[in-house]
Design a protein around this motif. Sequence first.
Motif, PDB file in Angstrom:
ATOM      1  N   ASP A  37      17.037  52.345  55.238  1.00  0.00           N
ATOM      2  CA  ASP A  37      17.395  50.962  55.525  1.00  0.00           C
ATOM      3  C   ASP A  37      18.896  50.839  55.734  1.00  0.00           C
ATOM      4  N   LEU A  38      19.289  50.571  56.989  1.00  0.00           N
ATOM      5  CA  LEU A  38      20.707  50.424  57.301  1.00  0.00           C
ATOM      6  C   LEU A  38      21.085  48.960  57.453  1.00  0.00           C
ATOM      7  N   GLY A  39      20.173  48.070  57.091  1.00  0.00           N
ATOM      8  CA  GLY A  39      20.466  46.641  57.221  1.00  0.00           C
ATOM      9  C   GLY A  39      20.543  46.241  58.681  1.00  0.00           C
ATOM     10  N   ARG A  40      21.606  45.532  59.014  1.00  0.00           N
ATOM     11  CA  ARG A  40      21.777  45.053  60.388  1.00  0.00           C
ATOM     12  C   ARG A  40      21.837  46.186  61.400  1.00  0.00           C
ATOM     13  N   MET A  41      22.249  47.371  60.941  1.00  0.00           N
ATOM     14  CA  MET A  41      22.464  48.472  61.862  1.00  0.00           C
ATOM     15  C   MET A  41      21.152  49.116  62.336  1.00  0.00           C
ATOM     16  N   ASN A  42      20.039  48.812  61.667  1.00  0.00           N
ATOM     17  CA  ASN A  42      18.747  49.425  62.033  1.00  0.00           C
ATOM     18  C   ASN A  42      18.516  49.425  63.537  1.00  0.00           C
ATOM     19  N   ILE A  43      18.600  48.218  64.109  1.00  0.00           N
ATOM     20  CA  ILE A  43      18.252  48.056  65.513  1.00  0.00           C
ATOM     21  C   ILE A  43      19.256  48.775  66.415  1.00  0.00           C
ATOM     22  N   TYR A  44      20.554  48.707  66.023  1.00  0.00           N
ATOM     23  CA  TYR A  44      21.578  49.326  66.877  1.00  0.00           C
ATOM     24  C   TYR A  44      21.411  50.837  66.925  1.00  0.00           C
ATOM     25  N   VAL A  45      21.134  51.429  65.772  1.00  0.00           N
ATOM     26  CA  VAL A  45      20.971  52.883  65.733  1.00  0.00           C
ATOM     27  C   VAL A  45      19.763  53.292  66.569  1.00  0.00           C
ATOM     28  N   ALA A  46      18.635  52.602  66.361  1.00  0.00           N
ATOM     29  CA  ALA A  46      17.419  52.966  67.091  1.00  0.00           C
ATOM     30  C   ALA A  46      17.635  52.826  68.598  1.00  0.00           C
ATOM     31  N   LEU A  47      18.264  51.725  69.011  1.00  0.00           N
ATOM     32  CA  LEU A  47      18.478  51.511  70.451  1.00  0.00           C
ATOM     33  C   LEU A  47      19.459  52.531  71.033  1.00  0.00           C
ATOM     34  N   SER A  48      20.500  52.881  70.257  1.00  0.00           N
ATOM     35  CA  SER A  48      21.468  53.852  70.773  1.00  0.00           C
ATOM     36  C   SER A  48      20.791  55.184  71.053  1.00  0.00           C
ATOM     37  N   ILE A  49      19.975  55.622  70.104  1.00  0.00           N
ATOM     38  CA  ILE A  49      19.289  56.896  70.314  1.00  0.00           C
ATOM     39  C   ILE A  49      18.389  56.802  71.542  1.00  0.00           C
ATOM     40  N   ALA A  50      17.678  55.683  71.669  1.00  0.00           N
ATOM     41  CA  ALA A  50      16.755  55.528  72.798  1.00  0.00           C
ATOM     42  C   ALA A  50      17.503  55.546  74.129  1.00  0.00           C
ATOM     43  N   VAL A  51      18.642  54.847  74.181  1.00  0.00           N
ATOM     44  CA  VAL A  51      19.411  54.808  75.425  1.00  0.00           C
ATOM     45  C   VAL A  51      19.923  56.201  75.767  1.00  0.00           C
ATOM     46  N   PHE A  52      20.391  56.912  74.749  1.00  0.00           N
ATOM     47  CA  PHE A  52      20.890  58.262  74.995  1.00  0.00           C
ATOM     48  C   PHE A  52      19.786  59.149  75.557  1.00  0.00           C
ATOM     49  N   LYS A  53      18.584  59.041  74.975  1.00  0.00           N
ATOM     50  CA  LYS A  53      17.454  59.850  75.459  1.00  0.00           C
ATOM     51  C   LYS A  53      17.104  59.494  76.896  1.00  0.00           C
ATOM     52  N   ALA A  54      17.078  58.191  77.181  1.00  0.00           N
ATOM     53  CA  ALA A  54      16.742  57.761  78.545  1.00  0.00           C
ATOM     54  C   ALA A  54      17.769  58.299  79.542  1.00  0.00           C
ATOM     55  N   THR A  55      19.044  58.289  79.126  1.00  0.00           N
ATOM     56  CA  THR A  55      20.095  58.798  80.009  1.00  0.00           C
ATOM     57  C   THR A  55      19.859  60.274  80.331  1.00  0.00           C
ATOM     58  N   LEU A  56      19.506  61.054  79.300  1.00  0.00           N
ATOM     59  CA  LEU A  56      19.226  62.474  79.532  1.00  0.00           C
ATOM     60  C   LEU A  56      18.104  62.644  80.556  1.00  0.00           C
ATOM     61  N   VAL A  57      17.034  61.873  80.381  1.00  0.00           N
ATOM     62  CA  VAL A  57      15.894  61.996  81.298  1.00  0.00           C
ATOM     63  C   VAL A  57      16.324  61.667  82.727  1.00  0.00           C
ATOM     64  N   VAL A  58      17.060  60.559  82.872  1.00  0.00           N
ATOM     65  CA  VAL A  58      17.473  60.133  84.219  1.00  0.00           C
ATOM     66  C   VAL A  58      18.388  61.182  84.855  1.00  0.00           C
ATOM     67  N   LEU A  59      19.348  61.678  84.074  1.00  0.00           N
ATOM     68  CA  LEU A  59      20.326  62.604  84.652  1.00  0.00           C
ATOM     69  C   LEU A  59      19.716  63.954  85.001  1.00  0.00           C
ATOM     70  N   PHE A  60      18.923  64.514  84.089  1.00  0.00           N
ATOM     71  CA  PHE A  60      18.468  65.887  84.304  1.00  0.00           C
ATOM     72  C   PHE A  60      17.054  65.958  84.865  1.00  0.00           C
ATOM     73  N   PHE A  61      16.090  65.312  84.180  1.00  0.00           N
ATOM     74  CA  PHE A  61      14.710  65.433  84.662  1.00  0.00           C
ATOM     75  C   PHE A  61      14.536  64.732  85.999  1.00  0.00           C
ATOM     76  N   MET A  62      15.246  63.626  86.200  1.00  0.00           N
ATOM     77  CA  MET A  62      15.115  62.918  87.471  1.00  0.00           C
ATOM     78  C   MET A  62      16.190  63.333  88.480  1.00  0.00           C
ATOM     79  N   HIS A  63      16.985  64.330  88.105  1.00  0.00           N
ATOM     80  CA  HIS A  63      17.940  64.961  89.040  1.00  0.00           C
ATOM     81  C   HIS A  63      19.033  64.025  89.550  1.00  0.00           C
ATOM     82  N   VAL A  64      19.271  62.910  88.858  1.00  0.00           N
ATOM     83  CA  VAL A  64      20.287  62.002  89.387  1.00  0.00           C
ATOM     84  C   VAL A  64      21.676  62.637  89.304  1.00  0.00           C
ATOM     85  N   LYS A  65      21.900  63.504  88.304  1.00  0.00           N
ATOM     86  CA  LYS A  65      23.191  64.167  88.169  1.00  0.00           C
ATOM     87  C   LYS A  65      23.528  64.963  89.431  1.00  0.00           C
TER      88      LYS A  65
END
Lengths: 104, 541
Positions: A37-65
Amino acid sequence: MQAHTEEHHIVPKRVYALVFVTLIILTWVTAWVSTVDLGRMNIYVALSIAVFKATLVVLFFMHVKYGSRLTKLIVCSGILWLMLLLFITMSDIWTRGWIGVPGR
Amino acid sequence: MITATAPVIEEKNYLNAEHGLKSWLLTQDHKRIALLYLMAVSVFFIVGGFFAVLIRLELATPAGDLLDSNTYNKVFTMHGVVMIFFFLIPSIPAILGNFLLPLMIGAKDLAFPRINLLSWYVYMLAGILGTTVLLTGGVDTGWTFYTPLSSTYSNGYVVLTAMAAFVAGFSSILTGLNFIVTVHRMRAPGLTWFRLPLFVWAHYATSVVMILGTPVIAVTLFLLMLERGLHIGFFDPAYGGDPVLFQHLFWFYSHPAVYIMILPSMGVISEVVSTFCTKKPFGYTFIAFSSVAIAVFGFLVWGHHLFVSSQSAYAGMVFSILTYIVAIPSAIKVFNWSATMYKGQVRLETPMLYALGFIGLFTIGGLTGLFLAAMGLNVHVTDTYFVVAHFHYVMVGGGVMGYLAGLHHWWPKMFGRMYSRTWSMVAAGLVFIGFNLTFFPQFLLGYMGMPRRYHVYPPEFQVLNVLSSAGASILALGFLIPGIYLTWSLKYGAKAPANPWGGVTLEWQTSSPPPTSNFDVTPVITNEVYDYTNQEVPHIG
Ligand SMILES: [Cu+2]
């Protein structure tokens, strides 16, 4: 129109493997962090990880890089539009209390 | 005329190049795929029209004597769902756009012919899902699927209907993607961006809306399915959700979707007005950029559907102002079409009649949209027949009139046959009269306070409702007649020349109907667009 052949960048298998392993680890981290339980930070941490993962997929798996500048422009405009949706929707939610409702 | 005695050798074209069902169902020819769409979309137009007939019959009397309230809810829902997702959105882009875009830019086909065929199959899959709903009991949420009715209380097949709209969305994403890549990569030598016909600009702008907006409705409907099926909270406050969030997400797509329905029509009107005035459209670049401006600004106004929800008044003001601004590019188009006609030799052929109808009706539809954008007046007319009349003036008076204009304009090109000039003009007149008689009384009804989506109403509203129902029968006749003479023309119509109307865009330079590869020689463009200097005005009729 210019006769322009697109060169196909060949990505080493190692890169795919590395990205895949990172994604798996981050999925595990997301699951683990949800038990802390990180309090208010729960949502920010979860979303940050998700955004980072999505970025990896877009850059490498989808060849945008390795894509052309036009491809990058299209991807960026997609993200811009998502921001537009989120920001303007939130502008409603943020300002809802500003004018009182009579009788409430 | 001398009758030829030698046996006529039929020219090879895309229609007679191959035969058999397989040659159609597995075709990659954009022209044949356009005809596949034409057939499917026409069927859905008839289905949606059938529901409209039921609505108007029910409303002919103040009592609910034909349909009970549950059935009535389902009938207007299915009318909306079918007409919007299965008729209006695919009509012009997937039929006329598919057929004409490669021809207009001097290409042999779209950039991805297989994806084009795939989009038709995806559309048909959506159609099957939608038809299943129709046959098994329907859905009663209205085409807008508002929560919490759709997520919690409705007894209809909400998930299946949402799935149908979801799948249909992917069909239009594929079409939009195909058009964008085609316009970027497949233009004939010398065809610069500012030599593109305005129809192509309109379709380019439409495609941008399709690929930026449609994923959002897909996700929204997916969230709705998750909440209804698995009780995951997005919109239900009991699970920590927000019902107004659904309206935000829904209208983020569905307001721009109005432009998916109207922009291609505007492209048609630009071509028709230019051709039948034998004049370059007044302010070509303004019309071209106004399409793009509509596509972009159309995304920023969705909150005008939420004025009476709990949306904050501050957000409402911003949305109201932005809605006024988006009227500017539409007005630019109307003024420029009028300026094109000014001092031109206007030839009143059938496509031009529809185009004139479009300009008048769309103007009324657009201006009443400004009434609705005013936050104060909006409260008075929200969810009344005023809104129903407004969007029918835009979608039927604009969208359908444009579709009919385009269908009549390019029918000779598509099938190599002329249709009856007299009958087509009679039908155009009936459509115009019938349409106005149907929907103008609804403005008055709405202003007097008759709410939409009710099947019983106070007796004092009956006169206007009877007028509206009478207009609807004239309108139905106006739609039926083209169905007959167009079908008739396929076999008995006079052979169409390559360029029956004296158009100057590239599609008129190839034969009617075009060969499978569109052009025998790839055209090289050396002159500016809409150059009528060497174009003779043909004599018709
Ligand atoms: Cu709207």
